[in-house]
Design a protein around this motif. Structure first.
Motif, short mmCIF file in Angstrom:
data_model
loop_
_atom_site.label_atom_id
_atom_site.label_comp_id
_atom_site.label_asym_id
_atom_site.label_seq_id
_atom_site.Cartn_x
_atom_site.Cartn_y
_atom_site.Cartn_z
N VAL A 1 0.83 -1.21 0.00
CA VAL A 1 0.00 0.00 0.00
C VAL A 1 0.86 1.25 0.00
O VAL A 1 0.62 2.20 -0.77
CB VAL A 1 -0.96 0.00 1.22
CG1 VAL A 1 -1.65 1.35 1.34
CG2 VAL A 1 -1.98 -1.11 1.08
N THR A 2 1.89 1.24 0.83
CA THR A 2 2.74 2.42 0.93
C THR A 2 3.42 2.71 -0.41
O THR A 2 3.43 3.85 -0.88
CB THR A 2 3.81 2.22 2.02
OG1 THR A 2 3.15 1.85 3.22
CG2 THR A 2 4.59 3.50 2.25
N ALA A 3 3.95 1.65 -1.01
CA ALA A 3 4.63 1.82 -2.29
C ALA A 3 3.68 2.38 -3.34
O ALA A 3 3.99 3.32 -4.07
CB ALA A 3 5.20 0.48 -2.75
N HIS A 4 2.49 1.81 -3.40
CA HIS A 4 1.48 2.24 -4.37
C HIS A 4 1.12 3.72 -4.16
O HIS A 4 0.95 4.49 -5.11
CB HIS A 4 0.25 1.34 -4.22
CG HIS A 4 -0.71 1.42 -5.37
ND1 HIS A 4 -0.37 1.05 -6.65
CD2 HIS A 4 -2.00 1.85 -5.44
CE1 HIS A 4 -1.42 1.23 -7.45
NE2 HIS A 4 -2.41 1.74 -6.74
N PHE A 5 1.00 4.10 -2.89
CA PHE A 5 0.69 5.48 -2.51
C PHE A 5 1.79 6.42 -3.02
O PHE A 5 1.52 7.43 -3.69
CB PHE A 5 0.57 5.52 -0.98
CG PHE A 5 0.23 6.86 -0.37
CD1 PHE A 5 -0.69 7.74 -0.94
CD2 PHE A 5 0.83 7.25 0.83
CE1 PHE A 5 -1.01 8.96 -0.35
CE2 PHE A 5 0.52 8.47 1.44
CZ PHE A 5 -0.40 9.32 0.85
N ALA B 1 -10.55 -3.79 -9.87
CA ALA B 1 -9.90 -4.28 -8.66
C ALA B 1 -8.48 -3.72 -8.64
O ALA B 1 -7.84 -3.54 -9.68
CB ALA B 1 -9.85 -5.80 -8.68
N VAL B 2 -8.03 -3.41 -7.48
CA VAL B 2 -6.68 -2.86 -7.39
C VAL B 2 -5.78 -3.93 -6.77
O VAL B 2 -6.10 -4.49 -5.73
CB VAL B 2 -6.68 -1.61 -6.50
CG1 VAL B 2 -5.29 -1.02 -6.45
CG2 VAL B 2 -7.67 -0.59 -7.04
N VAL B 3 -4.73 -4.23 -7.42
CA VAL B 3 -3.83 -5.27 -6.92
C VAL B 3 -2.49 -4.62 -6.55
O VAL B 3 -1.94 -3.84 -7.32
CB VAL B 3 -3.60 -6.37 -7.97
CG1 VAL B 3 -2.68 -7.45 -7.43
CG2 VAL B 3 -4.95 -6.98 -8.38
N TYR B 4 -2.03 -4.92 -5.40
CA TYR B 4 -0.75 -4.34 -4.96
C TYR B 4 0.33 -5.39 -5.04
O TYR B 4 0.17 -6.50 -4.55
CB TYR B 4 -0.86 -3.82 -3.53
CG TYR B 4 -2.05 -2.94 -3.35
CD1 TYR B 4 -2.07 -1.67 -3.92
CD2 TYR B 4 -3.16 -3.40 -2.68
CE1 TYR B 4 -3.18 -0.88 -3.80
CE2 TYR B 4 -4.27 -2.61 -2.54
CZ TYR B 4 -4.29 -1.35 -3.11
OH TYR B 4 -5.38 -0.56 -3.00
N GLY B 5 1.41 -5.02 -5.63
CA GLY B 5 2.54 -5.94 -5.62
C GLY B 5 3.58 -5.43 -4.64
O GLY B 5 3.30 -4.60 -3.80
N GLY B 6 4.76 -5.94 -4.77
CA GLY B 6 5.87 -5.37 -4.01
C GLY B 6 6.02 -5.95 -2.63
O GLY B 6 5.44 -6.99 -2.29
N THR B 7 6.79 -5.31 -1.82
CA THR B 7 7.28 -5.88 -0.57
C THR B 7 6.51 -5.40 0.67
O THR B 7 6.99 -5.54 1.78
CB THR B 7 8.74 -5.50 -0.38
OG1 THR B 7 8.82 -4.06 -0.47
CG2 THR B 7 9.61 -6.10 -1.47
N GLY B 8 5.39 -4.82 0.46
CA GLY B 8 4.63 -4.35 1.63
C GLY B 8 5.26 -3.12 2.23
O GLY B 8 6.37 -2.75 1.87
N ARG B 9 4.58 -2.51 3.11
CA ARG B 9 5.15 -1.30 3.68
C ARG B 9 5.83 -1.58 5.00
O ARG B 9 5.52 -2.57 5.65
CB ARG B 9 4.09 -0.23 3.89
CG ARG B 9 2.94 -0.65 4.79
CD ARG B 9 2.12 0.57 5.05
NE ARG B 9 2.32 0.95 6.41
CZ ARG B 9 1.33 0.94 7.31
NH1 ARG B 9 0.12 0.62 6.96
NH2 ARG B 9 1.57 1.27 8.55
#
Lengths: 433, 433
Positions: free
Chosen positions: B371-375, B425-433
């Protein structure tokens, strides 16, 4: 120095400027060493504005809610006055009627005070505060609902608090300089009365004088609280209303038993154009007929003022009975009487709302013969016809045409030496009234 | 059917027309079988007008008298509302805060509720009445003085009464349709939130959302009172704020344990341009230095919001500490810190009031990586630079230039699929915040 209760009406606190002026005057009394309790009305037109708002949301607003609404008015003025006093460096606290211990019955819009328990006010002034109390309002004994006292309620609050706090005096501040010998708008030579007895003031109040209402004077008389009616716009002394003349008053200096000519014979001339006259024509002159008429009127809850019956003409065995009452109750009176006509058996009803009542008031007339004659001569010389006459121990009232009221009041005022320039002694001859 | 507490704000009862509209809505709830308690604010600008009047009579009005003054406002609106309801043929009674049993501490102008003893309200509704209660006001426990609850006080009155009366729901009627995923004046595609948890609402409220104040939501959470925020101008359903989603809500249908993707990840984007940023530059990076700074600020009774310290540059042994606070407290903060400068030993102070705070709120972010990365990516794509970052379990806040706030909020709103037309739908990738 004792405790003083001061009351300020809506015109005295109409805006921020007025509130600041009142604050200065209140602080003056405090500086003179008095404990001060102030009773205040709502600002200027606030009450009328709130009544208009109520009319917009409801055709017949409930009494309880109307009282809740209207009491907001004093809450505003009393808080502002307390702030203005504090801004002058003196301590002040405002109290609602309920907080001040003004306990009433439960009749909304025209509640009557049944007790005053001013414990919080006493503590507040004993702590050095000037206490500001909302006039016109109280709390009902049984339901603890907010009530208002109706017309003249703030004056009554002030007198009731003065009585409960054993005040030296209750000062009623208003927009005139005091009580006058006649309405100054009608009689330019009307004179401010320095002192007037409770009794004469009561008669003036019920004869059309509007400075103090009957209810408030009656309360003051019962608890023997001197009232000082004066202007909040000038520094002048006003009119003292009390059982005995003050020390410095001529009537006092000239001896308690005797009454000074100038002062005591006549206190003033009052007039009233708010009433209508009803005449019941051709009533059988026998026991019980008048009773039927007034029972019919009482059942309709009408407030009569003058009631006059003359001797009947021997030839017919019929008599006429006249009475006056507020114009807006005229229709109800006619309806009530017409409904009972078969039972009462009169010939006709006459209704007339183009009348005026002129009253001469003064305890002195009890012991001075010729007052009545002098009064009627004055009216006659002014070309004023008399339609009804009614008297009490200390009052003579006549009904005239409404158009005649101003010249009539002026003529009587002059005839009894009440005009302000006139120093002439008035001597009454004749056979007494 | 149980008891419902409804609260109407000043804009809903701004004039007679508004009061009548509210009366109809109240009566509707009663007709549906509910017991109804209504909390009402002062009409439109009444409070501001009274504050102006106070300013005219006193430079520094006392707290006690200010409260006495301001409480006149609700007294007017509540009495008028009771009249309007009675005009529709239903029974209603109005009550002051004191009569309703709202007991507070003695801090005038911003009293806190310490108890609610609603005996009279309970009797009134049990007798079939609609009870109208003045919002924003109470009576102090020790001195029995009239108090006001300060900003957002009427909402708090409503929630407190709902808790004391064990109400089914506290309905807050306002001039917007509910709580939105962002300020609709900034984001035209902002969506009304159907349900939001107390926790997310608390974060939104403290991040700049103005529909509900933190204090009222906190009270509701403590006593678990569901709030329904809705418009008094439309018949639409608004936003439910409660611990669990309502029965008919998708989040509920999809199972209590799991959280629905669409709803629970992100509740909304809030922004706030009322704060300023202070940076203390060159603070020695050793134990006790930060404490000195925040002791100085606490002694000046300043309310800090974000506080951020980064790791120090190893070469200098110095670090920078930044914080945000309301703009109008900025000067006090600078003064307080300058005074303690010799003791604290920093290099310089920087003050900046051209900032905005943008916050993303949602309990879902706890369990959703990325979420943080997406933000931050969304902000970066919109060309918005980030100056400070601060996070809680369910919120990420950043400070940006004030000029960037509108595009930044819009970009984030779109990036998290909050736009009203968007069903993606929103999909978040990455390593989390």
């Amino acid at each position: 120095m004792g405790l003083v209760v001061q009351k300020y009406g809506g015109s005295s606190v109409a805006d921020a400027q007025g509130i600041k002026r009142v604050a200065k005057r209140v602080v003056e009394a405090k500086k003179n060493g008095h404990q001060v309790v102030v009773v205040v009305s709502a600002m200027g037109d606030t009450t009328d504005e709130l009544i208009d708002l109520a009319g917009e949301v409801s055709p017949v607003p409930s009494g309880r809610e109307m009282d809740m609404l209207l009491t907001a008015g004093e809450r505003i003025s009393m808080a502002l006055l307390a702030m203005a006093i504090k801004a002058l460096g003196h301590e002040a606290q405002s109290f609602t009627g309920s907080q001040a211990g003004v306990i009433t019955d439960s009749v909304h819009n025209k509640a009557r005070i049944i007790d005053v328990t001013p414990g919080r006010i006493r503590s507040s002034v004993d702590d050095g505060n000037i206490a500001i109390v909302a006039g016109f309002q109280g709390v009902s004994q049984d339901k603890k609902d907010i009530t208002t006292l109706g017309r003249g309620g703030s004056d009554t609050t002030a007198v009731a608090l003065a009585a409960a706090l054993d005040a030296e005096v209750c000062e009623i501040y208003t927009d005139v300089d005091g009580v006058f010998t006649a309405d100054p708008r009608v009689v330019s030579k009307a004179r401010k009365i320095e002192w007037i007895s409770f009794e004469d003031m009561l008669e003036l109040a019920s004869s059309g004088s509007k400075v103090l209402l009957h209810r408030c004077v009656e309360y003051a008389r019962r608890y023997n609280i001197p009232i000082h009616v004066r202007s909040s716009f000038s520094g002048l002394k006003g009119t003292w209303v009390s059982s005995e003349p003050p020390q410095e008053h001529p009537a006092h200096r000239e001896g308690q038993g005797e009454q000074s000519m100038e002062q005591a014979i006549i206190s003033g001339v009052a007039h009233d154009t708010s009433e209508a006259k009803v005449t019941v024509v051709g009533v059988p002159d026998k026991p019980g007929e008048a009773a039927k008429i007034f029972r019919a009127l009482a059942d309709a809850e009408l407030n009569l003022d003058m009631v006059v019956q003359n001797v009947s003409a021997a030839s017919t065995g019929l008599t006429d009975i006249s009475f006056t009452l507020p114009k807006d109750e005229g229709r109800s009176a006619i309806t009530a009487l017409e409904k009972r006509r078969p039972d009462i058996g009169f010939d006709a009803l006459r209704y007339d709302d183009q009348i005026a009542k002129i009253s001469l008031v003064g305890a002195g007339m009890k012991t001075n013969p010729g007052v009545t004659a002098h009064f009627f001569e004055a009216l006659s010389n002014a070309g004023v016809n008399i339609e009804l006459i009614s008297t009490s121990e200390i009052r003579i009232s006549v009904v005239t045409r409404e158009d005649d009221v101003n010249p009539a009041v002026r003529a009587v005022h002059t005839a009894f030496g009440l005009d302000s320039e006139s120093d002439e002694a008035v001597v009454y001859g004749g056979t007494g009234r």
